[in-house]
Motif scaffolding. Structure first.
Motif, short mmCIF file in Angstrom:
data_model
loop_
_atom_site.label_atom_id
_atom_site.label_comp_id
_atom_site.label_asym_id
_atom_site.label_seq_id
_atom_site.Cartn_x
_atom_site.Cartn_y
_atom_site.Cartn_z
N LEU A 54 -9.93 0.50 -32.86
CA LEU A 54 -9.06 1.67 -32.89
C LEU A 54 -7.69 1.23 -33.39
O LEU A 54 -7.14 0.23 -32.89
CB LEU A 54 -8.92 2.29 -31.49
CG LEU A 54 -10.10 3.08 -30.90
CD1 LEU A 54 -11.37 2.23 -30.77
CD2 LEU A 54 -9.73 3.62 -29.52
N ALA A 87 -16.00 -0.89 -31.07
CA ALA A 87 -15.16 -0.05 -31.93
C ALA A 87 -13.78 -0.66 -32.06
O ALA A 87 -13.25 -1.25 -31.11
CB ALA A 87 -15.06 1.36 -31.35
N VAL A 104 -13.17 8.91 -37.04
CA VAL A 104 -13.95 7.73 -36.70
C VAL A 104 -15.14 7.65 -37.64
O VAL A 104 -15.76 8.67 -37.98
CB VAL A 104 -14.40 7.76 -35.22
CG1 VAL A 104 -15.18 9.03 -34.91
CG2 VAL A 104 -15.23 6.52 -34.86
N GLN A 135 -14.32 10.37 -31.18
CA GLN A 135 -13.79 11.53 -31.91
C GLN A 135 -13.12 12.52 -30.96
O GLN A 135 -12.08 13.11 -31.27
CB GLN A 135 -14.91 12.22 -32.68
CG GLN A 135 -14.43 13.36 -33.60
CD GLN A 135 -13.44 12.88 -34.65
OE1 GLN A 135 -13.77 12.03 -35.48
NE2 GLN A 135 -12.22 13.41 -34.63
N ARG A 170 -19.38 7.09 -31.29
CA ARG A 170 -18.63 7.85 -32.30
C ARG A 170 -18.18 9.19 -31.75
O ARG A 170 -17.03 9.61 -31.93
CB ARG A 170 -19.52 8.05 -33.53
CG ARG A 170 -18.87 8.90 -34.63
CD ARG A 170 -19.87 9.24 -35.70
NE ARG A 170 -21.00 9.97 -35.14
CZ ARG A 170 -22.19 10.09 -35.74
NH1 ARG A 170 -22.39 9.50 -36.91
NH2 ARG A 170 -23.16 10.77 -35.18
N SER A 178 -7.19 6.04 -36.09
CA SER A 178 -8.47 5.96 -36.79
C SER A 178 -9.33 4.91 -36.11
O SER A 178 -8.82 4.03 -35.40
CB SER A 178 -8.25 5.59 -38.26
OG SER A 178 -7.41 6.52 -38.91
N ALA A 179 -10.64 5.01 -36.33
CA ALA A 179 -11.54 4.08 -35.65
C ALA A 179 -12.76 3.78 -36.50
O ALA A 179 -13.16 4.58 -37.36
CB ALA A 179 -11.97 4.66 -34.30
N SER A 236 -12.40 5.03 -42.53
CA SER A 236 -11.68 6.13 -41.88
C SER A 236 -10.27 6.25 -42.44
O SER A 236 -9.76 7.36 -42.66
CB SER A 236 -11.61 5.90 -40.37
OG SER A 236 -12.88 5.93 -39.79
#
Length: 534
Positions: free
Chosen positions: A268, A266, A389, A331, A327, A354-355, A381
């Motif tokens: 971020l 991920a 996310v 979140q 996810r 956001s991711a 996002s």
């Protein structure tokens, strides 16, 4: 292999006990038992038993109608009965201590059971988790998959394998800043120099006082912590840095290739971070970064890796975690971070991030491709309101469209079936999803509708089985299905060219002669899988 050996020997015992309860054993039964034993034992490291079986097989005729009394057959295979020299102590020793959160993990590679047991016990008293191995091969496997904090290798392992292992782990240990300590009874200066050249940080000449060994291990752990802080840790946030990412993402892809267990990546990115810097200054921005990092690092799993990629952009590597689970975790972190309030110049400020998440389930994928997918999800996002996310596979459901490769194993030997199942389930085949099923004989295979689902199949087929043998199964598959949909590998314990030629003439794509190595199996299956893919 120890697990397979123990299962195999128990199966032998069960067969012997069954035969002892019968008035006689037919020569055909005896032949098939030895034929199966020769192929399986040789494939799981019991070469002595395989050699005995091979010698006895030459004295039998599968088609001869002879009944062997209990005294006759027990005398004939006396060398096999009770010859169960698998060291059970080894199975008990080569296990993993319970890993306590935050505790250091030591990999101890030692072939002497008594020495290993003493060292392990004392290390565990210090609060360290211990991964133990009695062979260089086992030690290498644990080192690559478990990521220990420190390695202790006895250079006196059989056949100079300790020194060879040092050479094999040298680069990876250096990249991870994992200290390696060598222990040895050797007093020669030349051996010490070779060990240091191979990357060890310390060489302990045995025998040495146990307390001194433990202190030297602790010192090297402290040195490792210091070096990681200097080289691999971002000073402001406490997150790993980009150099660490470059090493770890390759390791995760290698584990995916070996075990077929996916991981998630991920990206971020803090929302409107530039505005905070421009309005309140870089000191305020640093405070936001530190608090953000603190929240994330305290919410993720202890085996996850939080990495500062640059500026306000971070990466999360989440081993053995699906994209959907990642996810949901991210979140919940977003929701928590939004509640955090900062006070700058008497003003209360809240922030968000956001991711974008991608699940890595294709071992041949490159790190750059994964980052690109996660970045596309992050962009989604951002343009859809920030503070959320996005899961790449949800955004592009057709991008990783699943294709199935089904692998069937038909073999009457339960141990061989289990070996093949375990190894094949660890393998990955490009962007194929795989399903592995095994069947004890041809009739059981055809009674199941599994082989009628369509798509592509690889079938590993034993040539000698009761009732419907491998040749009959091969003929039926070739008569009923398109040849390009079923790739068939014959497994044979017979080295006769005649048997091999017959299988190939009837449509087998390849053959493996038992005993075979796991590496040979993997190479053949991968080569044939590539043929399917093209």
């Amino acid at each position: 292999m120890k697990k397979y050996q123990q299962i195999f020997l128990k199966k032998m015992d069960t067969t012997f006990q069954l035969w002892k309860s019968q008035p006689f054993v037919t020569e055909k039964e005896l032949y098939r038992f030895l034929h199966s034993l020769k192929g399986t034992a040789g494939s799981i490291g019991l070469e002595e038993l395989a050699d005995i079986a091979a010698v006895r097989l030459k004295q039998l005729d599968e088609d001869r109608e002879k009944q062997w009394s209990a005294d006759e057959w027990q005398s004939f295979i006396a060398e096999l009965i009770g010859n169960h020299n698998v060291i059970e102590q080894e199975e008990l020793i080569e296990t993993e201590s319970e890993k306590k959160p935050g505790s250091e993990i030591v990999l101890l590679i030692e072939s002497d059971i008594e020495k290993l047991t003493v060292l392990r016990k004392e290390m565990e008293k210090k609060g360290w988790g211990v991964l133990a191995a009695m062979t260089a091969e086992k030690g290498l496997s644990i080192f690559l998959s478990k990521h220990p904090d420190l390695v202790v290798i006895d250079l006196d392992l059989p056949k100079n394998s300790g020194m060879e292992l040092l050479e094999r782990i040298k680069e990876t240990a250096g990249n991870r800043l994992t200290p390696v300590i060598a222990i040895s009874r050797a007093k020669e200066k030349e051996k010490r120099l070779k060990a240091y050249e191979a990357g060890v940080l310390d060489y302990i000449e045995m025998p040495t006082d146990l307390d001194e060994i433990l202190i030297r291990i602790k010192n090297k752990m402290n040195y490792r912590d210091l070096m990681r802080e200097v080289v691999l840790i971002d000073e402001l946030t406490g997150a790993f840095n980009r150099k660490f990412f470059n090493v770890e993402v390759k390791r995760q892809l290698q584990l995916l290739k070996e075990s077929n267990v996916s991981f998630s990546l991920a990206i971020l990115d803090l929302d409107h971070f530039k505005k905070i810097n421009d309005t309140y200054g870089h000191t305020a921005g640093d405070e936001v970064l530190k608090e953000f990092s603190f929240i994330v690092r305290n919410r993720i799993h202890q085996d996850d890796f939080f990495i500062r990629f640059g500026g306000e952009e971070f990466v999360l590597l989440m081993p053995e975690c699906s994209g959907e689970k990642a996810r949901n975790i991210i979140q919940s972190i977003i929701n928590e971070f939004k509640q955090q309030e900062f006070v700058f110049e008497d003003q209360t400020v809240s922030c968000s991030f956001s991711a974008g998440v991608v699940e890595a389930n294709y071992s041949e994928e490159r790190p750059g491709e994964l980052l690109k997918k996660a970045d596309l999800a992050l962009y989604s996002s951002k343009i859809n309101g920030r503070g959320k996310v996005t899961y790449y596979q949800d955004m592009n459901p057709s991008a990783d469209k699943e294709k199935w490769l089904r692998i069937g194993i038909i073999d009457d030997d339960a141990v061989m079936r289990q070996i093949l199942e375990d190894q094949l389930r660890r393998m990955s085949f490009g962007n194929y999803r795989t399903e592995v099923r095994s069947f004890r004989e041809g009739e059981a295979f055809f009674k199941d509708d599994w082989y009628k689902q369509g798509g592509k199949y690889i079938i590993l087929l034993d040539g000698v089985m009761p009732r419907m043998d491998g040749i009959e199964v091969l003929q039926r598959l070739r008569n009923e299905f398109r040849e390009e949909d079923f790739v068939i590998i014959m497994l044979t314990g017979r080295k006769s060219e005649k048997d091999v030629v017959k299988g190939l003439e009837l449509g087998a794509d390849d053959y493996l002669t038992k005993p075979f190595s796991i590496k040979e199996l993997e190479a053949r299956v991968r080569r044939l899988a590539m043929r399917i893919d093209h």
